[in-house]
Design an enzyme around this catalytic site. Structure first.
Site, mmCIF file in Angstrom:
data_model
loop_
_atom_site.group_PDB
_atom_site.id
_atom_site.type_symbol
_atom_site.label_atom_id
_atom_site.label_comp_id
_atom_site.label_asym_id
_atom_site.label_seq_id
_atom_site.Cartn_x
_atom_site.Cartn_y
_atom_site.Cartn_z
ATOM 1 C CG ASP A 147 -2.307 0.588 0.891
ATOM 2 O OD1 ASP A 147 -2.372 1.817 0.777
ATOM 3 O OD2 ASP A 147 -3.279 -0.169 0.745
ATOM 4 C CG HIS A 213 -5.344 3.736 0.593
ATOM 5 N ND1 HIS A 213 -4.915 2.436 0.420
ATOM 6 C CD2 HIS A 213 -6.584 3.789 0.054
ATOM 7 C CE1 HIS A 213 -5.852 1.747 -0.201
ATOM 8 N NE2 HIS A 213 -6.881 2.539 -0.437
ATOM 9 C CB SER A 550 -9.296 0.515 -0.505
ATOM 10 O OG SER A 550 -8.670 0.664 -1.738
#
Length: 772
Positions: A147, A213, A550
Site C-alpha cells: 500500500d 490509505h 480498499s
C-alpha cells in the site's frame, strides 16, 4: 461526490491530494495501461527457472547500462524490471526462459463499528475474539500489506503486551525519510519501500505513509484496540482490527504517479522470503484495462505467494455497478466486494413546514437549528447567460450572486450515471455567498462525504418532496443540521453501488468476487499530520472515515489471519473455502441481502455472501484447490504446458493440458463455488467437487439440500457423504440439466449439513459462452 468513473482517470497525484483533503472517499483501483515510464518487466517464471538464462539477460542489460535495472526478482519467482527500448523488449521476448515481457503498468489504490456489526450478523455463536496478550495465539500470524506505507505513531499500532517477534520472521525495517528502525516494534515488525525509477517525479524515500490509505488499511486488518476512537465525535467506539494479535509488515509500493507493477512484484518477492502468512492488496487495475495473466503483476505475484502457502486477499475494484467490472479475479486470489454496515451518518434538512428530510454526509453545520434560511433551487438563481441545466446542477458561473447570497441552494446530480462533483458545487455556492447546499443524488447519498461547509445529500425520492415544498411555498425556508451517528440502521448489509461486479466476461466458469465485507464509511487509523482532513480549525484527526473496496479487503485479511492463527496447517485454499462456505446471505431484517438500490443481490455481486467473523473457524468441510487445479485453469485460459511449467515450481512431470482444453475444465476446479456456461437446449453438464472433513469430531454424516431455479434441474450424486475420520476426503458430482432452450444467468446453491455445520456453495448456470 465524485463519480467513480471520473475518479478512475485521475493520476495518482490527484488521488493522493484528493484523499488527504477528503475530496474523494472512494480511492479508485485504476491503471494506466499503455502509459509507460520506459521500464519493462521481464518475467521468467518460478524461482527454480534457469539461473543461466536469468543471469545472461541480466548481465546483458548491465553491460549496456549499469543503472538500467530497477528491480530483480529471485525469491518467489525469477525476473527483473529494467529500462528497455521496445526493440530490446521484443528481443527478450524471444529469449530462452522468458515467460513474458511487458511494460511496467501503473496500478492505483482501489473501523470501530464494522467488526461489531459482523459479529452480530454471524450465525455461529462462538468466541471470535483473539486470545488475550497474556495467552499467545497458537500461531503468530504476519499480515503483509502492499500500500502507501504506514504512520507508525498511531495508537492502533501499539505493541503493548505483545510477545517477541516470531523467530521465523526474516524481514527488515528499512530506514528512510522521517522513518527509523525504532518506528518498528512488535506490532509493525517490517517496513519496506520501493521506488521504480528516477522518472517518478516527487519521491518519498520512506515506508512512512504520506496519503493515509495504507495506515487505514493496516489498522482495519490488524490494529490494536483503541478506546474512545472517533472522527470528531462521530462513529465513536473502540477501534480494532480483525486480528489485533497479528503482526504487520508494510510494503510501500505506491509512489507519486501510482503503484508501479515492478514495485508490486518486488514486494511480493520480498514478502515471500520475509515469511508473511497473509498478503493484503487494496489496489489493482480498472475493468477497462484487464491485462493478460502473464502481464498482471498482482496475478503473477499472488500465484507464487500461494504456491508458498501465503493467502492473498485483494479488492474487487470500484468500477460498479457495471456488470463484468470485477478485477483481481485469478482463482488463487480471494477477491472482495464492498458492503454497507448498520451505521449511518445523518445530516437532516428541516423545512419551514416542520417537515424533516433525512440527509446523509458528514458536516459540522453552524447554522441555526430553526429553519430560517431562504431555500432556492439552483436553476432559480441562474444568470441570464447560463442554461437552466447548468444552474440546476450549480455549475460554476451559472448562478447570480444576488439570488444566492444568504440562502441554502438545492443542487442536483451533476454527473451522468451517478455521483456528483460536489466539491465544485459546494465551492460555487460558497463563493456566491450561499450558506448551505442540499444535493439531490441517490449514489452520493450512500457514502458519507465530508463537507467543509453546511451541506447534505438526499435521495431523488426525498428531493421530489423538497422541490414540491419550494414551488408550493410562498416563502420556502430551511436549515441543515450537523451530522449525528445512527446505529442499527436497516437494512444492512447491502452491496454498495461502487463495488465491482462479476462475471469476468472471459471466464464465465468461475464466480468472482468471492466474498463481501464492510467497505462503506469505515473508521480506522489515519495520518497524524493531516490538517487538510479536518473541517474544523482543530488538530488533525487520528482516525478517519473513508469508503471503497480498499476498506473491505483488509476486513477479510483480518479474518484470514485469525483463522490461520487457530489453524496453522490449513492451506490458503482451505482458509478461503472456510470463509466462503460459512458466509451470510441475509441482512439484519432477516431478509436476503440486497443491492443498495433494494434489488436482491446475487453471487455476481457478493460471491458467497457477507463474511462471518467466526463461522470460518468451524466450517465442517473445506474445498481444497490444488496447484493442479490452478494449472488446469491456465490450460483453460489458453496457456500450453511449456509456459505453465516455466511459471510453476510444482508442475508434476506427468502433467499436461487436456486435449481440446476448454472453459469446462475451469468449472471442474475444486472451488467453493460452481459456475457452468454454455448449457443450452435440454442438455446436461456434470461437475465434480471434493471436500475434506475438518469438523474435528472424526465420524460425520452430511446430507445435501439444493436450492435451484425452475430453469435448471440439479442432481447431486451421492446425496449423503459419510466420513470416518478427520481429514478424510469424499467426492460428489453435480449434474445440471437445462429445462429451457436458453438460459441467462440463473443462481442457486448446494448446501451440505451434518446438523452442526452448514457448508454452502452458490452456483450460476448460463447458456452464454466466455469471450475469447
Amino acid at each position: 461526490m465524485q463519480s467513480i468513473s471520473f475518479c478512475v482517470f485521475f493520476v495518482f497525484v490527484c488521488v493522493i491530494f484528493s484523499l488527504v483533503s477528503e475530496n474523494a472517499k472512494i480511492v479508485t483501483a485504476a491503471a494506466e495501461g499503455p502509459k509507460n515510464n520506459g521500464v519493462y518487466i521481464v518475467y521468467m517464471g518460478s524461482a527454480s527457472a534457469s539461473r543461466t538464462d536469468f543471469l545472461r539477460l541480466l548481465n546483458s542489460v548491465h553491460r549496456r547500462n549499469g543503472k538500467a535495472v530497477v528491480h530483480t526478482y529471485k525469491h518467489g519467482f525469477t525476473g527483473f524490471a529494467a529500462h528497455l527500448s521496445e526493440q530490446e523488449a521484443q528481443a527478450m521476448r524471444q529469449s530462452p526462459g522468458v515467460v513474458s515481457v511487458f511494460p511496467d503498468p501503473i496500478l492505483k489504490l482501489h473501523t470501530t463499528h464494522s467488526w461489531d456489526f459482523l459479529v452480530s450478523q454471524t450465525s455461529v455463536k462462538i468466541d471470535a475474539n483473539p486470545k488475550s496478550d497474556s495467552s499467545p495465539q497458537p500461531y503468530d500470524t504476519i499480515i503483509g500489506i502492499l500500500d502507501t506505507g504506514i504512520w507508525p505513531e498511531s495508537e492502533s499500532f501499539s505493541d503493548k503486551g505483545m510477545s517477541p517477534i516470531p523467530s521465523r520472521w526474516k524481514g527488515t525495517c528499512m530506514v528512510g525519510d522521517d522513518f527509523t528502525s525504532s518506528n518498528c516494534n512488535r506490532k509493525i515488525i517490517g517496513a519496506r519501500f520501493y521506488e521504480s525509477s528516477e522518472s517518478d517525479g516527487i519521491r518519498f524515500h520512506s515506508p512512512r505513509d504520506g496519503a493515509g490509505h495504507g495506515t487505514h488499511v493496516a489498522s482495519t486488518a490488524a490494529g490494536s484496540a483503541v478506546a474512545n476512537a472517533s472522527y470528531y465525535g462521530l462513529a465513536a467506539g473502540t477501534a480494532k482490527g480483525g486480528s489485533p494479535g497479528s503482526r504487520i509488515a508494510m510494503y510501500r509500493v505506491c509512489v507519486a504517479d501510482g503503484c508501479h507493477g515492478s514495485s508490486i512484484m518486488a514486494a511480493f518477492d520480498d514478502a515471500i522470503a520475509d515469511g508473511v502468512d497473509v498478503l493484503s492488496l487494496s489496489l489493482g487495475a480498472p475493468s477497462y484495462f484487464r491485462p493478460d495473466l502473464t502481464a498482471d503483476p498482482i496475478a503473477i505475484g499472488a500465484f507464487h505467494a500461494v504456491e508458498k502457502g501465503i493467502t492473498v486477499v485483494c479488492s474487487a475494484g470500484n468500477d460498479g455497478p457495471s456488470s463484468g467490472s470485477v478485477v483481481n479475479d485469478a482463482p488463487w486470489i480471494i477477491t472482495v466486494a464492498a458492503s454497507t454496515i448498520d451505521r449511518d451518518f445523518e445530516s437532516d434538512v428541516v423545512l419551514g413546514n416542520k417537515k424533516v428530510i433525512k440527509g446523509e454526509g458528514i458536516n459540522f453545520s453552524n447554522l441555526q437549528k430553526s429553519p430560517v434560511y431562504p431555500l432556492i433551487q439552483g436553476k432559480s438563481a441562474k444568470k441570464a447567460s447560463a442554461s437552466e441545466d447548468s444552474a440546476r446542477i450549480c455549475s460554476e458561473d451559472s448562478m447570480d450572486e444576488t439570488h444566492v447570497k444568504g440562502k441554502i441552494v438545492i443542487c442536483e446530480n451533476s454527473v451522468e450515471g451517478g455521483g456528483s462533483d460536489w466539491q465544485d458545487q459546494a465551492e460555487t455556492v460558497k463563493n456566491l455567498g450561499g450558506v448551505g447546499v442540499v444535493l439531490i443524488d441517490d449514489n452520493s447519498k450512500l457514502v458519507a462525504e465530508k463537507f467543509p461547509s453546511p451541506m447534505t445529500v438526499i435521495s431523488k425520492k426525498d428531493g421530489a418532496e423538497l422541490l414540491s415544498y419550494v414551488t408550493s411555498s410562498g416563502n420556502p425556508v430551511a436549515t441543515i443540521l450537523p451530522t449525528v451517528t445512527i446505529i442499527n440502521y436497516k437494512p444492512a448489509p447491502a452491496i454498495t453501488y461502487f463495488s465491482s461486479r462479476g462475471p469476468n466476461p472471459a471466464v464465465l466458469n468461475m464466480i468472482k468476487p468471492d466474498i463481501s465485507a464492510p467497505g462503506v464509511n469505515i473508521l480506522a487509523a489515519w495520518l497524524g499530520n493531516d490538517s487538510s482532513s479536518t473541517p474544523q480549525a482543530t488538530k488533525s484527526p487520528l482516525f478517519n472515515v473513508i469508503s471503497g473496496t480498499s476498506m473491505s479487503c483488509p476486513h477479510v485479511s483480518g479474518v484470514v489471519a485469525f483463522v490461520k492463527s487457530q489453524n496453522p496447517t490449513w492451506s490458503p485454499s482451505a482458509i478461503r473455502s472456510a470463509i466462503m462456505t460459512t458466509a451470510i446471505q441475509t441482512n439484519n431484517l432477516g431478509s436476503p441481502m440486497t443491492l443498495d438500490t433494494g434489488s436482491v443481490a446475487t453471487p455476481y455481486d457478493y460471491g458467497a455472501g457477507e463474511i462471518s467473523t467466526n463461522g470460518a473457524l468451524q466450517p465442517g468441510l473445506v474445498y481444497e484447490t490444488s496447484t493442479t487445479d490452478y494449472l488446469n485453469y491456465l490450460c483453460g485460459r489458453g496457456y500450453n504446458r511449456s509456459t505453465i511449467k516455466s511459471i510453476s515450481t510444482t508442475v508434476p512431470d506427468e502433467f499436461d493440458c487436456p486435449k481440446n482444453s476448454t472453459a469446462y475444465y475451469i468449472s471442474n476446479m475444486n472451488y467453493p463455488t460452481i459456475a457452468v456456461s454454455e448449457l443450452k437446449g435440454k442438455e446436461s453438464k456434470k461437475v465434480i467437487r471434493t471436500v475434506t472433513n475438518v469438523g474435528g469430531d472424526g465420524e460425520a454424516v452430511y446430507t445435501v439440500s439444493v436450492d435451484a431455479p425452475g430453469e435448471v434441474d440439479v442432481k447431486v450424486i451421492p446425496e449423503i457423504l459419510k466420513f470416518g475420520k478427520n481429514n478424510e476426503k469424499q467426492s460428489y458430482q453435480v449434474v445440471f440439466t437445462s429445462t429451457v432452450s436458453t438460459l441467462n444467468e440463473v443462481f442457486g446453491s448446494i448446501t451440505w449439513t451434518d446438523g452442526k455445520h452448514r457448508v454452502r456453495s452458490p452456483f450460476v448456470v448460463t447458456s452464454k459462452s466466455s469471450e475469447s
